[in-house]
Design a protein around this motif. Structure first.
Motif, PDB file in Angstrom:
ATOM      1  N   ASN A  75       3.433  -1.195   3.673  1.00  0.00           N
ATOM      2  CA  ASN A  75       2.498   0.124   3.914  1.00  0.00           C
ATOM      3  C   ASN A  75       3.303   1.219   3.976  1.00  0.00           C
ATOM      4  O   ASN A  75       4.353   1.449   4.785  1.00  0.00           O
ATOM      5  CB  ASN A  75       1.470  -0.013   4.971  1.00  0.00           C
ATOM      6  CG  ASN A  75       0.742   1.315   5.005  1.00  0.00           C
ATOM      7  OD1 ASN A  75       0.611   1.923   4.126  1.00  0.00           O
ATOM      8  ND2 ASN A  75      -0.076   1.315   6.012  1.00  0.00           N
ATOM      9  N   ILE A  97      -1.652  -7.288   3.233  1.00  0.00           N
ATOM     10  CA  ILE A  97      -0.907  -6.171   3.272  1.00  0.00           C
ATOM     11  C   ILE A  97       0.574  -6.429   3.750  1.00  0.00           C
ATOM     12  O   ILE A  97       0.811  -6.392   4.720  1.00  0.00           O
ATOM     13  CB  ILE A  97      -1.491  -4.977   4.164  1.00  0.00           C
ATOM     14  CG1 ILE A  97      -2.779  -4.715   3.740  1.00  0.00           C
ATOM     15  CG2 ILE A  97      -0.536  -3.443   3.780  1.00  0.00           C
ATOM     16  CD1 ILE A  97      -3.752  -3.617   4.435  1.00  0.00           C
ATOM     17  N   VAL A 135       0.873  -1.371  -0.090  1.00  0.00           N
ATOM     18  CA  VAL A 135       0.009  -0.213  -0.046  1.00  0.00           C
ATOM     19  C   VAL A 135       0.898   1.260   0.028  1.00  0.00           C
ATOM     20  O   VAL A 135       2.000   1.221   0.891  1.00  0.00           O
ATOM     21  CB  VAL A 135      -0.893  -0.025   1.104  1.00  0.00           C
ATOM     22  CG1 VAL A 135      -1.772   1.287   1.104  1.00  0.00           C
ATOM     23  CG2 VAL A 135      -1.894  -1.308   1.090  1.00  0.00           C
ATOM     24  N   ARG A 160      -8.304  -0.469   4.695  1.00  0.00           N
ATOM     25  CA  ARG A 160      -7.451  -1.507   4.893  1.00  0.00           C
ATOM     26  C   ARG A 160      -8.056  -2.596   5.241  1.00  0.00           C
ATOM     27  O   ARG A 160      -7.876  -3.782   4.743  1.00  0.00           O
ATOM     28  CB  ARG A 160      -6.216  -1.036   5.569  1.00  0.00           C
ATOM     29  CG  ARG A 160      -5.262  -0.096   4.998  1.00  0.00           C
ATOM     30  CD  ARG A 160      -3.951   0.005   5.983  1.00  0.00           C
ATOM     31  NE  ARG A 160      -4.101   0.186   7.348  1.00  0.00           N
ATOM     32  CZ  ARG A 160      -4.219   1.599   7.707  1.00  0.00           C
ATOM     33  NH1 ARG A 160      -3.831   2.713   7.213  1.00  0.00           N
ATOM     34  NH2 ARG A 160      -4.431   1.518   9.086  1.00  0.00           N
TER      35      ARG A 160
END
Length: 256
Positions: free
Chosen positions: A228, A225, A107, A215
């Motif tokens: 990030n 994920i 991300v 998220r």
């Protein structure tokens, strides 16, 4: 780095040509300014507090630190700091075992993480965040879709794709700027992604709440994920922050 800096300065020059009121904020010509102190505040200590989130809910860069922040953002140290974060992120990422099912994602935030708004913040009527935020003015800048890439982040982005990560851009930019954002991202080299998530009319809450909710949706959709990256602590705090977070520097503004 040299090419990017030339393009950035050309962008600034173009953006601020002619009218006096639009000229770039004039910086005092002392070099580096990393250890520069003012009588009432140590700006290096102030920036450290900002980056570590020890200083929270601030609204403006102190007037005493305006020149310091300007020199930092336009100088080599900021670029080196961004490159260092990106290099550490890649070192981490290449050590992971990806599942190859297309669900391992990284991300990225956009503003001051993958795209730089320095040409805008260098304007005299913005002065690197020492003048109150003008949403109308910033929206006009966003709509131009001319923000340059942050070199370290662009390099990391390309490396992550080669490693097999899917990329998700998660930004607080409003949905109405979707087309300019796509044009800007692709124009500077971010040419592919799994998802581009912008803030819709029904998205509420502060930065932490908004990004946490998005998220959460990603995780509920089966994505993992693995990394990030953002310039604000609100990009990295809250629920489902990812296996590891990376913060790039930004002493120009604070989003809660």
């Amino acid at each position: 780095m040299g090419c990017w800096f030339f393009i950035l300065m050309l962008t600034i020059t173009t953006a601020v040509a002619s009218p006096i009121k639009n000229q770039i904020h004039l910086l005092r010509p002392h070099s580096g300014s990393a250890g520069h102190k003012h009588s009432d505040i140590n700006c290096l200590s102030w920036r450290l507090a900002v980056e570590t989130d020890n200083l929270q809910d601030w609204t403006l860069v102190p007037q005493a630190c305006k020149d310091y922040v300007g020199h930092y953002m336009l100088g080599k140290q900021y670029r080196d700091d961004c490159d260092f974060v990106a290099a550490e992120a890649y070192k981490y990422a290449k050590g992971l075992n990806l599942t190859k099912d297309g669900k391992d994602i990284w991300v990225f935030d956009i503003d001051e993480t993958t795209l730089s708004n320095i040409p805008y913040y260098a304007l005299d009527n913005v002065a690197f965040g020492s003048i109150p935020y003008n949403a109308t003015s910033f929206d006009k800048w966003t709509a131009k879709a001319v923000a340059p890439a942050i070199p370290g982040s662009l390099k990391l982005y390309k490396q992550l794709i080669k490693l097999g990560f899917k990329i998700v851009f998660l930004t607080g930019t409003r949905e109405k700027f979707k087309e300019p954002r796509i044009k800007n991202l692709k124009g500077v080299g971010y040419t592919q992604w799994e998802k581009l998530i912008l803030k819709g009319d029904n998205d509420h809450g502060n930065g932490v709440e908004y990004k946490s909710s998005k998220r959460k949706e990603l995780v509920e959709g089966g994505y993992r994920i693995r990394g990030n990256m953002g310039d604000q602590w609100s990009d990295l705090l809250g629920s489902n922050p990812g296996d590891r977070t990376f913060k790039v520097p930004d002493p120009m503004y604070y989003i809660a």
